[in-house]
Motif scaffolding. Sequence first.
Motif, short mmCIF file in Angstrom:
data_model
loop_
_atom_site.label_atom_id
_atom_site.label_comp_id
_atom_site.label_asym_id
_atom_site.label_seq_id
_atom_site.Cartn_x
_atom_site.Cartn_y
_atom_site.Cartn_z
N LEU A 64 -3.32 9.28 -16.61
CA LEU A 64 -2.38 8.17 -16.78
C LEU A 64 -3.13 6.84 -16.90
CD1 LEU A 64 -2.30 6.67 -13.77
CD2 LEU A 64 -0.88 8.62 -13.22
N ILE A 65 -2.39 5.85 -17.35
CA ILE A 65 -2.88 4.47 -17.36
C ILE A 65 -2.12 3.72 -16.27
CG2 ILE A 65 -3.00 2.31 -18.65
CD1 ILE A 65 -3.41 3.97 -21.16
N GLU A 66 -2.86 3.20 -15.31
CA GLU A 66 -2.27 2.52 -14.16
C GLU A 66 -2.54 1.02 -14.28
OE1 GLU A 66 -0.08 1.91 -10.98
OE2 GLU A 66 -0.43 3.95 -11.70
N SER A 67 -1.58 0.22 -13.84
CA SER A 67 -1.76 -1.23 -13.84
C SER A 67 -1.55 -1.78 -12.44
CB SER A 67 -0.76 -1.89 -14.81
OG SER A 67 0.57 -1.68 -14.36
N TYR A 68 -2.18 -2.92 -12.20
CA TYR A 68 -2.02 -3.60 -10.90
C TYR A 68 -2.05 -5.10 -11.15
CZ TYR A 68 -3.18 -5.58 -6.35
OH TYR A 68 -3.19 -6.34 -5.20
N ILE A 69 -1.05 -5.78 -10.64
CA ILE A 69 -1.01 -7.24 -10.70
C ILE A 69 -1.04 -7.77 -9.27
CG2 ILE A 69 0.23 -9.28 -11.51
CD1 ILE A 69 -0.68 -7.47 -13.75
N HIS A 70 -2.06 -8.54 -8.95
CA HIS A 70 -2.22 -9.05 -7.60
C HIS A 70 -1.19 -10.14 -7.33
CE1 HIS A 70 -4.32 -9.57 -3.86
NE2 HIS A 70 -4.50 -10.86 -4.08
N ALA A 71 -0.84 -10.32 -6.05
CA ALA A 71 0.12 -11.35 -5.63
C ALA A 71 -0.28 -12.71 -6.21
CB ALA A 71 0.18 -11.42 -4.10
N VAL A 88 -0.88 17.77 -12.75
CA VAL A 88 -1.61 17.01 -11.72
C VAL A 88 -1.38 15.52 -11.91
CG1 VAL A 88 -3.93 16.32 -10.97
CG2 VAL A 88 -3.35 18.74 -11.14
N ALA A 89 -1.29 15.06 -13.14
CA ALA A 89 -1.06 13.64 -13.41
C ALA A 89 0.24 13.15 -12.78
CB ALA A 89 -1.04 13.37 -14.90
N ARG A 90 1.20 14.07 -12.59
CA ARG A 90 2.49 13.69 -12.01
C ARG A 90 2.51 13.80 -10.49
NH1 ARG A 90 4.39 17.17 -16.15
NH2 ARG A 90 4.98 18.69 -14.56
N GLN A 91 1.42 14.31 -9.90
CA GLN A 91 1.40 14.49 -8.45
C GLN A 91 1.25 13.14 -7.73
OE1 GLN A 91 2.06 17.60 -7.08
NE2 GLN A 91 2.46 17.85 -9.29
N PRO A 92 1.98 12.95 -6.63
CA PRO A 92 1.90 11.68 -5.88
C PRO A 92 0.48 11.33 -5.44
CG PRO A 92 3.75 13.01 -5.11
CD PRO A 92 2.96 13.88 -6.03
N GLN A 93 -0.32 12.36 -5.08
CA GLN A 93 -1.68 12.09 -4.61
C GLN A 93 -2.54 11.50 -5.73
OE1 GLN A 93 -0.06 15.01 -4.42
NE2 GLN A 93 -0.47 16.08 -2.48
N PHE A 94 -2.35 12.03 -6.95
CA PHE A 94 -3.12 11.52 -8.09
C PHE A 94 -2.67 10.10 -8.44
CE2 PHE A 94 -3.87 10.91 -12.64
CZ PHE A 94 -5.21 11.25 -12.74
N GLN A 95 -1.37 9.87 -8.40
CA GLN A 95 -0.85 8.54 -8.72
C GLN A 95 -1.25 7.51 -7.68
OE1 GLN A 95 3.35 9.09 -9.37
NE2 GLN A 95 3.04 10.32 -11.21
N GLN A 96 -1.32 7.94 -6.41
CA GLN A 96 -1.78 7.03 -5.36
C GLN A 96 -3.26 6.70 -5.53
OE1 GLN A 96 0.15 5.45 -2.95
NE2 GLN A 96 -1.74 4.28 -2.72
N LEU A 97 -4.03 7.71 -5.94
CA LEU A 97 -5.46 7.49 -6.21
C LEU A 97 -5.62 6.41 -7.28
CD1 LEU A 97 -8.50 8.24 -6.04
CD2 LEU A 97 -8.03 10.01 -7.75
N ALA A 98 -4.83 6.52 -8.35
CA ALA A 98 -4.90 5.54 -9.43
C ALA A 98 -4.56 4.14 -8.92
CB ALA A 98 -3.95 5.95 -10.55
N LYS A 99 -3.53 4.03 -8.09
CA LYS A 99 -3.15 2.73 -7.53
C LYS A 99 -4.26 2.16 -6.66
CE LYS A 99 1.82 3.80 -7.40
NZ LYS A 99 2.21 2.88 -8.48
N ASP A 100 -4.85 3.03 -5.83
CA ASP A 100 -5.91 2.57 -4.94
C ASP A 100 -7.12 2.06 -5.72
OD1 ASP A 100 -4.51 3.11 -2.62
OD2 ASP A 100 -5.36 5.11 -2.35
N ILE A 101 -7.43 2.73 -6.81
CA ILE A 101 -8.60 2.34 -7.59
C ILE A 101 -8.35 1.02 -8.34
CG2 ILE A 101 -10.08 2.97 -9.54
CD1 ILE A 101 -9.87 5.87 -8.57
N THR A 102 -7.14 0.82 -8.84
CA THR A 102 -6.85 -0.47 -9.49
C THR A 102 -6.95 -1.62 -8.49
OG1 THR A 102 -4.46 -0.16 -9.16
CG2 THR A 102 -5.38 0.50 -11.29
N HIS A 182 -10.25 14.04 -3.98
CA HIS A 182 -9.05 14.36 -4.75
C HIS A 182 -9.29 15.51 -5.74
CE1 HIS A 182 -7.58 10.65 -2.97
NE2 HIS A 182 -6.37 10.98 -3.40
N ILE A 183 -10.52 15.66 -6.19
CA ILE A 183 -10.86 16.82 -7.02
C ILE A 183 -10.64 18.10 -6.22
CG2 ILE A 183 -12.74 18.07 -8.17
CD1 ILE A 183 -13.89 15.36 -9.00
N SER A 184 -11.12 18.10 -4.98
CA SER A 184 -10.94 19.26 -4.12
C SER A 184 -9.48 19.45 -3.73
CB SER A 184 -11.80 19.11 -2.85
OG SER A 184 -13.17 19.19 -3.17
#
Length: 222
Positions: A64-71, A88-102, A182-184
């Motif tokens: 997925l492509i994740e975006s983040y806009i800071h306050a 896997v792209a739809r899994q909450p853990q993967f989506q949370q990983l993307a958010k954390d990295i942004t 997250h790979i594991s």
Amino acid sequence: MSINKKISLESIKDLRSKTGAGMTDCKKALEASSGDIEIAIENLRKKGLATADKKSGRLAAEGLIESYIHAGSRIGVLLEINCETDFVARQPQFQQLAKDITMQIAACQSVQYVSKQDIPDSFIEYEKQIELQKDDLISKPAEIKSKIAQGRVEKRLKELSLMDQVFIKEQSITIEELVKQHISLLGENIKIRRFERFLLGEGIESKNKDFTTEVSDMINSK
């Protein structure tokens, strides 16, 4: 590689073959378990590092492509992160990983590349030459000068590399280790492909200065 006297290279290789974890992770796990390989395996599994490296060569074309806009809307980040399947792209853990990295990218202003391997050789060589010419190294023997410069350059490369950053939400691991976990956890290869950081007004001041200089030069030339 510098190996602890109590931990043999053979033990590290054995643990790596059994878990698929990286050499450094295996060494740390064995040191923490005083050489007990079974405890080391258990600890690696708890951290989600076991088997991660075995999956790292598999094709990851979904994600997925994740975006983040800071306050305050002054910093924005776009990230492409890949996995092997849409499931896997739809899994909450993967989506949370993307958010954390942004969020990590937004917080780390010095980061410019996904990993050190992405940094151009020309840039590395330029940084090394800059370090070699610094005043505090000029009088040192060539071999020592080279080692000090290399160490400084390595530190600089880590500052530029996203994968080498300490995870802001869990200071005991790096982004690389977070991805391995997250790979594991998800059983698929995961790759951070690319990112872009946007800072409000970035580049405008320098462009205005260039324009002002250009106008001034035109006036003075008359």
